[in-house]
Design a protein around this motif. Structure first.
Motif, mmCIF file in Angstrom:
data_model
loop_
_atom_site.group_PDB
_atom_site.id
_atom_site.type_symbol
_atom_site.label_atom_id
_atom_site.label_comp_id
_atom_site.label_asym_id
_atom_site.label_seq_id
_atom_site.Cartn_x
_atom_site.Cartn_y
_atom_site.Cartn_z
ATOM 1 N N LEU A 1 -16.551 -9.363 -0.295
ATOM 2 C CA LEU A 1 -15.545 -9.024 0.717
ATOM 3 C C LEU A 1 -14.571 -10.177 0.950
ATOM 4 O O LEU A 1 -13.402 -9.958 1.277
ATOM 5 C CB LEU A 1 -16.234 -8.662 2.035
ATOM 6 C CG LEU A 1 -17.024 -7.341 2.046
ATOM 7 C CD1 LEU A 1 -17.797 -7.191 3.348
ATOM 8 C CD2 LEU A 1 -16.086 -6.151 1.839
ATOM 9 N N ALA A 2 -15.053 -11.411 0.749
ATOM 10 C CA ALA A 2 -14.202 -12.575 0.976
ATOM 11 C C ALA A 2 -13.048 -12.652 -0.023
ATOM 12 O O ALA A 2 -12.050 -13.333 0.223
ATOM 13 C CB ALA A 2 -15.039 -13.849 0.899
ATOM 14 N N PHE A 3 -13.149 -11.969 -1.163
ATOM 15 C CA PHE A 3 -12.071 -11.994 -2.150
ATOM 16 C C PHE A 3 -10.916 -11.048 -1.796
ATOM 17 O O PHE A 3 -9.799 -11.227 -2.293
ATOM 18 C CB PHE A 3 -12.608 -11.614 -3.534
ATOM 19 C CG PHE A 3 -13.181 -12.769 -4.299
ATOM 20 C CD1 PHE A 3 -12.369 -13.617 -5.035
ATOM 21 C CD2 PHE A 3 -14.540 -13.024 -4.269
ATOM 22 C CE1 PHE A 3 -12.885 -14.685 -5.732
ATOM 23 C CE2 PHE A 3 -15.084 -14.091 -4.968
ATOM 24 C CZ PHE A 3 -14.255 -14.929 -5.702
ATOM 25 N N LEU A 4 -11.158 -10.057 -0.972
ATOM 26 C CA LEU A 4 -10.143 -9.035 -0.697
ATOM 27 C C LEU A 4 -8.872 -9.575 -0.041
ATOM 28 O O LEU A 4 -7.766 -9.172 -0.424
ATOM 29 C CB LEU A 4 -10.746 -7.927 0.159
ATOM 30 C CG LEU A 4 -11.830 -7.072 -0.520
ATOM 31 C CD1 LEU A 4 -12.295 -5.974 0.426
ATOM 32 C CD2 LEU A 4 -11.315 -6.468 -1.826
ATOM 33 N N PRO A 5 -8.944 -10.469 0.949
ATOM 34 C CA PRO A 5 -7.705 -10.911 1.615
ATOM 35 C C PRO A 5 -6.700 -11.621 0.710
ATOM 36 O O PRO A 5 -5.521 -11.703 1.062
ATOM 37 C CB PRO A 5 -8.218 -11.867 2.707
ATOM 38 C CG PRO A 5 -9.640 -11.476 2.938
ATOM 39 C CD PRO A 5 -10.128 -11.032 1.610
ATOM 40 N N PHE A 6 -7.112 -12.092 -0.439
ATOM 41 C CA PHE A 6 -6.192 -12.838 -1.302
ATOM 42 C C PHE A 6 -5.081 -11.966 -1.867
ATOM 43 O O PHE A 6 -4.062 -12.488 -2.327
ATOM 44 C CB PHE A 6 -6.961 -13.514 -2.441
ATOM 45 C CG PHE A 6 -7.833 -14.648 -1.978
ATOM 46 C CD1 PHE A 6 -7.271 -15.835 -1.536
ATOM 47 C CD2 PHE A 6 -9.211 -14.520 -1.959
ATOM 48 C CE1 PHE A 6 -8.062 -16.873 -1.090
ATOM 49 C CE2 PHE A 6 -10.021 -15.551 -1.519
ATOM 50 C CZ PHE A 6 -9.442 -16.728 -1.083
ATOM 51 N N VAL A 7 -5.275 -10.662 -1.832
ATOM 52 C CA VAL A 7 -4.227 -9.772 -2.333
ATOM 53 C C VAL A 7 -2.953 -9.915 -1.499
ATOM 54 O O VAL A 7 -1.848 -9.646 -1.986
ATOM 55 C CB VAL A 7 -4.729 -8.310 -2.343
ATOM 56 C CG1 VAL A 7 -4.821 -7.757 -0.920
ATOM 57 C CG2 VAL A 7 -3.841 -7.436 -3.213
ATOM 58 N N LEU A 8 -3.084 -10.362 -0.252
ATOM 59 C CA LEU A 8 -1.929 -10.528 0.627
ATOM 60 C C LEU A 8 -1.039 -11.691 0.210
ATOM 61 O O LEU A 8 0.128 -11.752 0.593
ATOM 62 C CB LEU A 8 -2.402 -10.733 2.075
ATOM 63 C CG LEU A 8 -3.281 -9.621 2.663
ATOM 64 C CD1 LEU A 8 -3.756 -10.011 4.055
ATOM 65 C CD2 LEU A 8 -2.523 -8.304 2.702
ATOM 66 N N PHE A 9 -1.577 -12.604 -0.582
ATOM 67 C CA PHE A 9 -0.815 -13.789 -1.003
ATOM 68 C C PHE A 9 0.122 -13.516 -2.167
ATOM 69 O O PHE A 9 1.045 -14.293 -2.405
ATOM 70 C CB PHE A 9 -1.768 -14.919 -1.412
ATOM 71 C CG PHE A 9 -2.273 -15.751 -0.259
ATOM 72 C CD1 PHE A 9 -1.623 -16.912 0.113
ATOM 73 C CD2 PHE A 9 -3.405 -15.375 0.440
ATOM 74 C CE1 PHE A 9 -2.094 -17.698 1.157
ATOM 75 C CE2 PHE A 9 -3.889 -16.140 1.486
ATOM 76 C CZ PHE A 9 -3.228 -17.305 1.853
ATOM 77 N N PHE A 10 -0.125 -12.436 -2.898
ATOM 78 C CA PHE A 10 0.579 -12.289 -4.169
ATOM 79 C C PHE A 10 2.080 -12.068 -4.025
ATOM 80 O O PHE A 10 2.839 -12.306 -4.957
ATOM 81 C CB PHE A 10 -0.064 -11.174 -5.001
ATOM 82 C CG PHE A 10 -1.397 -11.577 -5.570
ATOM 83 C CD1 PHE A 10 -1.500 -12.676 -6.400
ATOM 84 C CD2 PHE A 10 -2.553 -10.879 -5.253
ATOM 85 C CE1 PHE A 10 -2.725 -13.074 -6.918
ATOM 86 C CE2 PHE A 10 -3.768 -11.261 -5.759
ATOM 87 C CZ PHE A 10 -3.866 -12.362 -6.598
ATOM 88 N N GLY A 11 2.509 -11.642 -2.855
ATOM 89 C CA GLY A 11 3.940 -11.525 -2.632
ATOM 90 C C GLY A 11 4.602 -12.872 -2.389
ATOM 91 O O GLY A 11 5.832 -12.972 -2.394
ATOM 92 N N LEU A 12 3.793 -13.922 -2.181
ATOM 93 C CA LEU A 12 4.321 -15.243 -1.876
ATOM 94 C C LEU A 12 4.222 -16.210 -3.051
ATOM 95 O O LEU A 12 4.824 -17.285 -3.017
ATOM 96 C CB LEU A 12 3.557 -15.847 -0.675
ATOM 97 C CG LEU A 12 3.536 -15.006 0.605
ATOM 98 C CD1 LEU A 12 2.675 -15.702 1.657
ATOM 99 C CD2 LEU A 12 4.944 -14.784 1.136
ATOM 100 N N ILE A 13 3.469 -15.850 -4.080
ATOM 101 C CA ILE A 13 3.262 -16.752 -5.213
ATOM 102 C C ILE A 13 4.372 -16.561 -6.236
ATOM 103 O O ILE A 13 4.608 -15.441 -6.701
ATOM 104 C CB ILE A 13 1.890 -16.507 -5.863
ATOM 105 C CG1 ILE A 13 0.777 -16.793 -4.860
ATOM 106 C CG2 ILE A 13 1.717 -17.376 -7.106
ATOM 107 C CD1 ILE A 13 -0.604 -16.517 -5.389
ATOM 108 N N PRO A 14 5.081 -17.618 -6.607
ATOM 109 C CA PRO A 14 6.173 -17.505 -7.579
ATOM 110 C C PRO A 14 5.677 -17.753 -9.005
ATOM 111 O O PRO A 14 4.528 -18.151 -9.220
ATOM 112 C CB PRO A 14 7.117 -18.626 -7.149
ATOM 113 C CG PRO A 14 6.167 -19.700 -6.688
ATOM 114 C CD PRO A 14 4.996 -18.992 -6.049
ATOM 115 N N GLU A 15 6.580 -17.515 -9.936
ATOM 116 C CA GLU A 15 6.317 -17.935 -11.307
ATOM 117 C C GLU A 15 6.600 -19.436 -11.404
ATOM 118 O O GLU A 15 7.325 -20.003 -10.587
ATOM 119 C CB GLU A 15 7.211 -17.153 -12.276
ATOM 120 C CG GLU A 15 6.971 -17.448 -13.756
ATOM 121 C CD GLU A 15 5.520 -17.309 -14.160
ATOM 122 O OE1 GLU A 15 4.827 -18.345 -14.169
ATOM 123 O OE2 GLU A 15 5.093 -16.187 -14.450
ATOM 124 N N SER A 16 6.020 -20.069 -12.392
ATOM 125 C CA SER A 16 6.252 -21.501 -12.589
ATOM 126 C C SER A 16 7.679 -21.750 -13.063
ATOM 127 O O SER A 16 8.104 -21.195 -14.090
ATOM 128 C CB SER A 16 5.276 -22.043 -13.630
ATOM 129 O OG SER A 16 5.682 -23.320 -14.078
#
Length: 488
Positions: free
Chosen positions: A224-239
């Motif tokens: 269950l602790a892995f689920l909240p990380f999906v919220l970050f993907f809109g903030l992570i850019p490409e290198s």
């Protein structure tokens, strides 16, 4: 003009990815070392027939007396789960001649790690850092929840393989991403600080395992602790460095303008001119390990790094996985081993600032070797001294292993940074695959053999480190030519 001059060396734009990685490493450590508590030692007794259930002590014996001078191997066991609840040991009878399967369950995770870092390292150099991280996250989340349905030991270790396959890829590629986003003056701080996520996960896992002692509920909480990380993907850019090396200048320009806005850094008029600083034909070509090995200096550097990674991973996991075998509470021993990681990283941070990368790495490995050598001479009736030297070794190899991530990203160029880091990390997993069986080696030979082996490995690793270039204060190399010229 370089990328840090355009967007700022470290600001809110980089901070987002940094926070994601720190917390992802916390949960990743829970996933990795949960096996220490999922397979914690459980007292057992042989029960060949129902009438023996309450009459025999929990003596951990694998044979039952059949007559005055004969005994037979046990085929059924009963476990004292009053203090540990249900573990995979009691769930699938991983005792006596099946005890080696506990080491196998740890190694299966590292096999997934081994394949992940090389596969996703190459993929990320081809398609980019961001899509690779998303792909790895999906694999991790799905396999974590499927593992809750495990109805056999075989199913359990197969799914643990996929836990590592996904999570290791996300962590390794994510580390490269953040190192390619920050400026040279912040690389050391970020490279070491992001490792604190592992230490935090190491320590906090004890609390989670203490409250959730049944293997199913512990696994569920970590999943269950892995689920909240999906919220970050809109903030992570490409290198941005990857976009530059691939010749994707339109995307690079949009990304840099957005980064400037987030960092409140004045966008320079020369953003478009950044692309002209690189040879487009060279940068559009994705380099492979074969091209690295064709270059004399980087070839020998790669060989040295592969061995150093192997030794450090072997030592770190041998000392971390086997805390159950130390005298005292396994929870307390694991907690102390985790707490030691914080001062270890503090020492590394101080050392790389004062001495540099190479001297700090050598210091850690040599002192760690001395701790292993000391264990050879410690008498068995002084268990507290055994624990002390074991923790000194853990302190040293925690620092050296964490430093290797930073050091490796600095000695290889952008065009092959992920694949070289992945290759080194892949070879390191051979060490971590073998590490759980170190205690079995001691049982089958002599108790001093594991410590002598560790001493030799650590000393040779430190000697090879002396042959690597120092990277303190240098800009990250981008092209193969810059990588080859490093340290000249």
């Amino acid at each position: 003009m370089d990328l840090p001059e355009v967007v700022g060396s470290f600001g809110r734009w980089q901070m987002r990815v940094f926070i994601f990685l720190v917390f992802f490493n916390v949960v990743g450590m829970w996933q990795n070392f949960s096996i220490v508590f999922l397979a914690i030692n459980v007292p057992f007794r042989c029960v060949q027939s129902p009438q023996h259930n309450s009459s025999l002590p929990f003596d951990d014996l694998c044979y039952m007396a059949e007559g005055p001078n004969s005994s037979v191997p046990c085929t059924r066991w009963e476990y004292n789960t009053s203090s540990t609840s249900q573990t995979i040991v009691s769930e699938w009878d991983l005792v006596c001649d099946r005890e080696w399967l506990v080491s196998l369950s740890k190694s299966s995770y590292m096999v997934g790690f081994l394949l992940s870092v090389i596969v996703f390292g190459q993929i990320s150099d081809c398609i980019g850092r961001y899509p690779t991280i998303v792909m790895c996250y999906a694999i991790t989340s799905v396999s974590m929840f499927l593992s809750l349905l495990s109805n056999s030991f075989v199913m359990f270790i197969i799914l643990r393989f996929f836990h590592a396959f996904g999570r290791a890829g996300a962590s390794t590629v994510g580390f490269v991403l953040i190192m390619e986003m920050v400026g040279p003056k912040h690389q050391a701080e970020v490279g070491i600080a992001v490792q604190l996520g592992w230490s935090t996960g190491f320590v906090t896992l004890v609390a989670i395992a203490w409250f959730f002692r049944h293997w199913f509920w512990l696994q569920l909480v970590i999943s269950l602790a892995f689920l909240p990380f999906v919220l970050f993907f809109g903030l992570i850019p490409e290198s941005p460095r990857w976009l530059l090396t691939q010749g994707k200048f339109a995307k690079l320009e949009r990304l840099l303008k957005k980064a400037c806005a987030i960092n409140k850094h004045q966008a320079k008029e020369g953003i478009k001119d950044l692309a002209k600083l690189r040879n487009q034909d060279e940068m559009k070509k994705t380099a492979t390990m074969l091209e690295v090995l064709k270059m004399p200096k980087m070839r020998i550097r790669t060989i040295y790094m592969v061995y150093i990674w192997f030794v450090n991973a072997f030592m770190y996991y041998a000392l971390s996985y086997n805390t159950n075998d130390l005298v005292g509470s396994p929870y307390l021993n694991f907690f102390v081993a985790g707490i030691l990681e914080f001062p270890s990283y503090a020492f590394v941070f101080w050392g790389i600032k004062r001495w540099g990368r190479r001297p700090t790495l050598v210091s850690c490995t040599v002192v760690g070797a001395a701790a292993c050598a000391a264990l050879v001479f410690v008498p068995s009736d002084l268990p507290w001294l055994v624990n002390t030297f074991a923790m000194v070794g853990k302190f040293c190899f925690t620092g050296s292993f964490g430093l290797l991530y930073l050091y490796t990203t600095e000695v290889f160029p952008t065009s092959v940074r992920n694949v070289t880091l992945g290759s080194c990390s892949m070879c390191a997993r051979i060490g971590s695959i073998l590490a759980p069986f170190l205690r079995d080696l001691g049982k089958s030979t002599h108790s001093t053999v594991p410590n002598i082996l560790c001493t030799v490995l650590a000393l040779t690793s430190g000697a090879l480190t002396l042959l690597l270039p120092e990277t303190r204060g240098l800009d990250l190399p981008d092209t193969l030519q810059e990588g080859e010229a490093l340290g000249m």
